[in-house]
Design an enzyme around this catalytic site. Structure first.
Site, mmCIF file in Angstrom:
data_model
loop_
_atom_site.group_PDB
_atom_site.id
_atom_site.type_symbol
_atom_site.label_atom_id
_atom_site.label_comp_id
_atom_site.label_asym_id
_atom_site.label_seq_id
_atom_site.Cartn_x
_atom_site.Cartn_y
_atom_site.Cartn_z
ATOM 1 N N HIS A 65 2.661 8.035 -6.563
ATOM 2 C CA HIS A 65 3.288 6.904 -5.890
ATOM 3 C C HIS A 65 2.252 6.083 -5.122
ATOM 4 O O HIS A 65 2.299 4.839 -5.141
ATOM 5 C CB HIS A 65 4.376 7.402 -4.944
ATOM 6 C CG HIS A 65 4.979 6.321 -4.103
ATOM 7 N ND1 HIS A 65 4.632 6.152 -2.782
ATOM 8 C CD2 HIS A 65 5.879 5.344 -4.397
ATOM 9 C CE1 HIS A 65 5.303 5.125 -2.287
ATOM 10 N NE2 HIS A 65 6.071 4.619 -3.241
ATOM 11 N N GLU A 68 0.365 3.925 -7.487
ATOM 12 C CA GLU A 68 1.170 2.763 -7.883
ATOM 13 C C GLU A 68 0.952 1.605 -6.906
ATOM 14 O O GLU A 68 0.765 0.454 -7.301
ATOM 15 C CB GLU A 68 2.645 3.151 -7.924
ATOM 16 C CG GLU A 68 3.599 1.990 -8.172
ATOM 17 C CD GLU A 68 4.905 2.137 -7.427
ATOM 18 O OE1 GLU A 68 5.333 1.147 -6.795
ATOM 19 O OE2 GLU A 68 5.506 3.222 -7.478
ATOM 20 N N HIS A 69 0.957 1.912 -5.603
ATOM 21 C CA HIS A 69 0.701 0.876 -4.605
ATOM 22 C C HIS A 69 -0.698 0.280 -4.778
ATOM 23 O O HIS A 69 -0.866 -0.943 -4.714
ATOM 24 C CB HIS A 69 0.813 1.478 -3.201
ATOM 25 C CG HIS A 69 2.217 1.580 -2.695
ATOM 26 N ND1 HIS A 69 2.646 0.969 -1.538
ATOM 27 C CD2 HIS A 69 3.305 2.232 -3.187
ATOM 28 C CE1 HIS A 69 3.922 1.236 -1.329
ATOM 29 N NE2 HIS A 69 4.347 2.018 -2.319
ATOM 30 N N GLU A 145 7.086 3.744 4.750
ATOM 31 C CA GLU A 145 8.113 3.795 3.710
ATOM 32 C C GLU A 145 8.794 5.160 3.710
ATOM 33 O O GLU A 145 10.016 5.258 3.575
ATOM 34 C CB GLU A 145 7.487 3.518 2.344
ATOM 35 C CG GLU A 145 8.485 3.533 1.199
ATOM 36 C CD GLU A 145 7.836 3.320 -0.164
ATOM 37 O OE1 GLU A 145 8.509 3.552 -1.185
ATOM 38 O OE2 GLU A 145 6.646 2.929 -0.216
#
Length: 461
Positions: A65, A68-69, A145
């Protein structure tokens, strides 16, 4: 069937349009799937990388994840922030998501600008170039997040607790976003290494659906991606956990919520091939319970007796080899979590004992069939659906067959699914309002609660 180093050209099933669908594998192992849909001058682009949280290891959760950022933080040719800015300037939109089994980059664009998007995707497959400062700044964003979607979210706490309690293997337990302790320890070098390990053409699939010439688009893709060398991929984690090895578990967790949330979950067989019967029966069972306004939970528990403010039931894949059947809801103010659990279970047992009628299934089939038909009206939905089928090994051309099999599930098969659930070990998770935790602590101790005691009912990695 996929043939290496050669194209497989297949006609789509819509004879009126003579639209073509092309599936091929480039010499470097990258899959390419292009479907023509000439109704509007747009294209949906999906680039799938077969890497997610089930590929990670203890102490390094959240890598997929986080990467991905960072994929939006630039290359030499397309500096940080430029990818999305350029897509927007071309009239399109882009995004990305990571789950347990894949990371997917999505772009929707006017077809005349398709090649610009493909060039940028090919560039960041090999040229990612983020700084340590950009990494540090983005990790602050990711930690926030996590606070918002997990630590401060009742649903987020529920699902994290569920997977920690339900699974045995660490990479199945771990949340996609990662544990907060790991998010404080990840280094920029960890993400760069992860990128080099998994972001290779032989671990990727490009899907394009829209107003394109399929064969010409394939040629452009081959020009842009074909020279990228394949890499030797790491060994994957053995994620499969037998449903027969599950055990009954019950857990409570506290969160900021006005109403409790109850969740009942069972490990069930995952679909291994398109012809497997039980996954369709389990999906139909979920629809019978809570798939429409006429479903049992909605009709009896939410509207009829009004013991629940909301209800749900569904069959879902978990990773590439595992699957879960879940049922749950929010009890109303006069119903306790335990009472709602009993009512949810009672409906499943009723189906296991007495079955369902053909008429009941028909009420479910019609809206399901309608929604699947309308999904074909969107190039975005087509790209997502075809990509999922091909990426998970079922084959893009099985879409209609999968829908046909779901709609042909019989009452006997639904009853068999309910019997399987009723006989399987149950994982129960209850989310309780934090106000109750404070009140209970005050009643027990009459003194301020220690940090250790405050966490006794929370899920731990």
């Amino acid at each position: 069937m996929m043939l290496r180093y050669s194209a497989v050209l297949l006609l789509a099933l819509a004879p009126f349009s003579q639209a073509e669908t092309v599936l091929l594998t480039l010499h470097n192992g990258m899959k390419v799937l292009v479907k023509e849909d000439r109704r509007a001058p747009v294209a949906a682009v999906r680039l799938w990388y077969k890497v997610g949280s089930v590929d990670e290891h203890a102490g390094k959760t959240g890598l997929s994840h986080a990467l991905e950022h960072m994929m939006f933080k630039g290359t030499k040719a397309v500096p940080a922030g430029e990818f999305s800015r350029r897509v927007a300037a071309l009239g399109g939109n882009d995004n990305a998501y990571t789950n347990r089994t894949e990371t997917v980059y999505t772009t929707n664009i006017a077809v005349k600008n398709l090649n610009e998007v493909l060039k940028m995707e090919a560039d960041r497959m090999t040229g990612l170039n983020f700084s340590d400062k950009a990494f540090a700044n983005e990790m602050d964003v990711i930690r926030e997040e996590r606070r918002m979607r997990t630590d401060d979210s009742p649903d987020g706490k529920l699902w994290e607790t569920l997977h920690i309690k339900m699974w045995r293997k660490p990479f199945n337990k771990a949340p996609v976003i990662g544990y907060m302790s790991d998010l404080h320890k990840l280094k920029a070098a960890d993400l760069r290494a992860w990128y080099k390990q998994w972001y290779a053409p032989n671990n990727a699939m490009l899907v394009v659906v829209g107003d394109v010439d399929a064969r010409q688009t394939v040629k452009e893709v081959e020009k842009l991606f074909g020279s990228i060398p394949k890499r030797k991929l790491p060994a994957r984690n053995g994620e499969f956990e037998r449903p027969s090895e599950a055990r009954a578990v019950q857990a409570e967790v506290y969160a900021v919520t006005a109403q409790p949330i109850v969740s009942l979950n069972w490990r069930v067989p995952a679909a291994e091939k398109i012809s497997d019967e039980m996954p369709y029966a389990l999906e139909m069972l979920g629809l019978v319970l809570a798939g429409t306004d006429s479903a049992r939970y909605n009709k009896k528990l939410q509207r009829g007796d009004a013991v629940a403010l909301a209800v749900s039931a569904e069959y879902s894949d978990f990773g590439r080899k595992n699957a879960i059947f879940s049922a749950g809801g929010l009890p109303n103010g006069q119903t306790t979590p335990e009472e709602l659990k009993k009512r949810l279970l009672a409906e499943i047992r009723d189906i296991a004992d007495k079955g369902v009628t053909q008429e009941e299934l028909e009420l479910i089939r019609r809206p399901v069939e309608t929604s699947r038909i309308f999904a074909k009206d969107s190039v975005r939905s087509q790209a997502d659906t075809l990509g999922e089928l091909e990426h998970n090994g079922f084959g893009w051309q099985t879409e209609d067959e999968a829908v046909r099999r779901l709609l042909s599930v019989t009452p006997a098969q639904v009853q068999a699914a309910a019997r399987l659930i009723a006989a399987s070990p149950l994982t129960q998770i209850t989310v309780l309002p934090k106000a109750r935790q404070a009140k209970a602590a005050e009643g027990r101790l009459k003194t301020p609660e220690t940090p250790a005691a405050a966490q006794e009912n929370e899920a731990q990695p």
